[in-house]
Structure formats: structure tokens, C-alpha cells
Design an enzyme around this catalytic site. Structure first.
Site, PDB file in Angstrom:
ATOM      1  N   ASN A   1      -5.807  11.523   0.183  1.00  0.00           N
ATOM      2  CA  ASN A   1      -4.553  11.590  -0.571  1.00  0.00           C
ATOM      3  C   ASN A   1      -3.459  12.135   0.343  1.00  0.00           C
ATOM      4  OD1 ASN A   1      -3.412  10.988  -3.212  1.00  0.00           O
ATOM      5  ND2 ASN A   1      -2.981  13.176  -3.380  1.00  0.00           N
TER       6      ASN A   1
ATOM      7  N   ARG B   1     -11.506   9.573  -1.890  1.00  0.00           N
ATOM      8  CA  ARG B   1     -10.535   8.896  -1.025  1.00  0.00           C
ATOM      9  C   ARG B   1      -9.569   9.943  -0.485  1.00  0.00           C
ATOM     10  NH1 ARG B   1      -5.546   8.883  -3.341  1.00  0.00           N
ATOM     11  NH2 ARG B   1      -5.323   8.670  -5.599  1.00  0.00           N
TER      12      ARG B   1
ATOM     13  N   GLU C   1       2.795   6.406  -1.658  1.00  0.00           N
ATOM     14  CA  GLU C   1       2.441   7.740  -1.137  1.00  0.00           C
ATOM     15  C   GLU C   1       2.602   7.765   0.379  1.00  0.00           C
ATOM     16  OE1 GLU C   1       1.840  10.729  -1.162  1.00  0.00           O
ATOM     17  OE2 GLU C   1       1.059  11.399  -3.102  1.00  0.00           O
TER      18      GLU C   1
ATOM     19  N   ASP D   1       3.943  17.431  -6.767  1.00  0.00           N
ATOM     20  CA  ASP D   1       3.302  16.370  -5.988  1.00  0.00           C
ATOM     21  C   ASP D   1       3.618  16.595  -4.506  1.00  0.00           C
ATOM     22  OD1 ASP D   1       2.411  13.596  -5.121  1.00  0.00           O
ATOM     23  OD2 ASP D   1       2.171  13.392  -7.284  1.00  0.00           O
TER      24      ASP D   1
ATOM     25  N   ASN E   1      -2.024  17.940  -2.798  1.00  0.00           N
ATOM     26  CA  ASN E   1      -0.667  17.472  -2.529  1.00  0.00           C
ATOM     27  C   ASN E   1       0.134  18.569  -1.826  1.00  0.00           C
ATOM     28  OD1 ASN E   1      -0.090  14.714  -3.461  1.00  0.00           O
ATOM     29  ND2 ASN E   1      -0.673  15.455  -5.492  1.00  0.00           N
TER      30      ASN E   1
END
Length: 279
Positions: free
Chosen positions: A90, A88, A5, A186, A135
Site C-alpha cells: 500500500n 499487497r 495511490e 490517508d 498510510n
């Protein structure tokens, strides 16, 4: 790589960076030489941006950190979600103003556990709440539009921004509706013309949309779970694309032998340099 990522490119050093979030690793790739260095991290991290020649910022599960490029030493800049220890970081990207947009999500991807934040120096503003999988954070070339998606909902949103701050000045509206189609929207990046390049999780592809949201082309990638693209190289006409093996069992891994690898795709458009984070 478990969960590739956060790819980005520092044109001043010809270096691409990306993460394995679940593996707690940062990858450093010099484009001209092809050399790749892997750095271990003490925590899960997902977004990197240049501050200056000596420093970067990292968005992590424990907040926003300054990273010394030479030594790798980390210094906490600001906490994101002290009240949400199960989350967390992203997806994220720096706006032209120098402010960071970063999304958070539950470590178990719980519904609505995350949010999207605007980080200007040490000032953190929650922009959008109750996000499950944030995203596609990216911005139009003039900084007047921001894009994002909750992949679980699968509708990319756009919102008008103040180009001097990167803060919303309008109400988000639907831009690209991915519902009812295979895979999930995404990570994304905008090109120099305002087009959007989106990694389509689950179908092994990058989709190109024009600035109006019309689908222009699909580029296949030999890994099913594509996660995020970034323009790289001195001409910014190549896409680096991360992918993941997260959630695949033995049969899934056997069916997707290149899953988790990082790919480079030549494209016919040009990206734009990623802005530096402003302290």
C-alpha cells in the site's frame, strides 16, 4: 480509476507517477506537456521511486521489483512477505538515506494483517506489525522523524529516526489524532518546512498541518475518496492528489462523478525533491 495511490514526482525528468492499484496500472505524466501514458502491470503495485536515469523500484503484491524505465521490464529485487500471500503493498515513500518504507495490508483489508517495512537494498526489516491499513508514510526534511498511520485506528504516529539509515531510534508517539472526526487519515507528504499535507479519505479534502501537528487549513478536492498527495513541478509548489472509487456502488458513483480522478492543487508552500532509492 479504482484506487489511485502512490503519487511521486521525478524532478530530473519533470514526470509525475501514480498507480491504480486495483486496476494494475501505472500512470506516467509529463508535467510541462500534460501528456499522460498508462502502463499495464502484471500485478498490483502501489509505490514507485527513482533509482537512477534507467531504473525505478516498484513495491508490489509480489515484492520489490526493479523496473527498466525504457522497456517497462520488471526484475525481482527482494520479497517482502513470503509468509503472507494474502497481502499487497500500500502506501510508501523513500527516506533521505535512500531506504524505502513501505506498508502492506490484506487484500480484503483484514484487521491487523499488514505491517510497515524498511527496505535498504535487498535487506528487509519489519518495523511495525499488526497494521490494518498503512498510510501517511513520510519524513521530516532532515530525516530525523518518520510518520505513519493505520487508517483504521486514525491516529498519525511519529517516531525518531537515525537520519543516516531511516531506522527508528525511539518509540512511536501520537502526532495527529483523527478519531471522532469525519473520514480517515490517508496518504501524506511533508513540505520543505516540515509541514504535513494529508489526503482525508471520505471527505474530499487535503489537510495541512504544521510540524507540531496543528491543523492549518483544509483544501477541498472534488472527489470524496482522496488518497495521497505529492509535490510536483519545477518549483515544487503544486500538489498532485489521487483519489478512488473503491467500494462505491452505483448510487455512490453517481454522487461522486469525479471520483477516481487525479487533481492538481496550487499551494503557498514548497515541497522537496523525493530521494532516490539506494541499491
Amino acid at each position: 480509476m479504482h484506487l489511485g495511490e502512490g503519487p511521486t514526482y521525478d524532478a530530473t525528468t519533470d514526470t509525475a507517477w501514480w498507480f491504480d492499484i486495483l486496476g494494475k496500472e501505472l500512470y506516467q505524466h509529463t508535467v510541462a506537456s500534460g501528456e499522460t501514458i498508462r502502463h499495464s502491470l502484471p500485478m498490483m503495485a502501489s509505490v514507485l521511486a527513482r533509482v537512477d536515469a534507467e531504473r525505478q523500484i516498484l513495491a508490489t503484491e509480489s515484492g520489490i521489483f526493479l523496473r527498466d524505465v525504457a522497456s517497462g521490464a520488471l526484475e525481482l529485487l527482494t520479497v517482502l512477505e513470503a509468509d503472507r500471500p494474502g497481502n499487497r503493498s500500500n502506501d510508501g515513500r523513500v527516506h533521505q538515506s535512500g531506504a524505502l518504507w513501505v506498508g502492506t495490508m490484506g487484500k480484503t483489508a483484514a484487521d491487523g494483517a499488514g505491517a510497515i517495512y524498511h527496505v535498504a537494498g535487498k535487506t528487509v526489516t519489519r518495523l511495525f506489525d499488526a497494521i490494518s491499513i498503512p498510510n501517511s508514510i513520510c519524513f521530516s526534511p532532515d530525516g530525523t522523524l518518520g510518520y505513519y498511520v493505520d487508517t483504521r485506528v486514525n491516529v498519525m504516529m511519529k517516531v525518531a529516526l537515525d537520519p543516516s539509515t531511516g531506522l527508528p531510534v525511539g518509540t512511536p508517539t501520537a502526532h495527529i489524532d483523527g478519531r471522532g472526526q469525519p473520514g480517515g487519515i490517508d496518504g501524506s507528504v511533508c513540505d520543505a518546512d516540515g509541514g504535513i499535507w494529508n489526503a482525508r479519505w471520505g471527505v474530499g479534502a487535503v489537510d495541512h498541518y504544521d510540524s507540531a501537528g496543528q491543523h492549518m487549513a483544509r483544501y477541498k478536492v472534488p472527489a470524496a475518496q482522496t488518497t495521497c498527495p505529492a509535490f510536483i513541478g519545477h518549483n515544487l509548489n503544486r500538489l498532485l492528489i489521487t483519489s478512488a472509487t473503491e467500494g462505491l456502488d452505483d448510487a455512490g458513483l453517481a454522487a461522486d462523478p469525479q471520483g477516481g480522478q487525479t487533481f492538481v492543487l496550487d499551494v503557498s508552500v514548497k515541497g522537496r525533491p523525493e530521494p532516490s532509492f539506494r541499491l
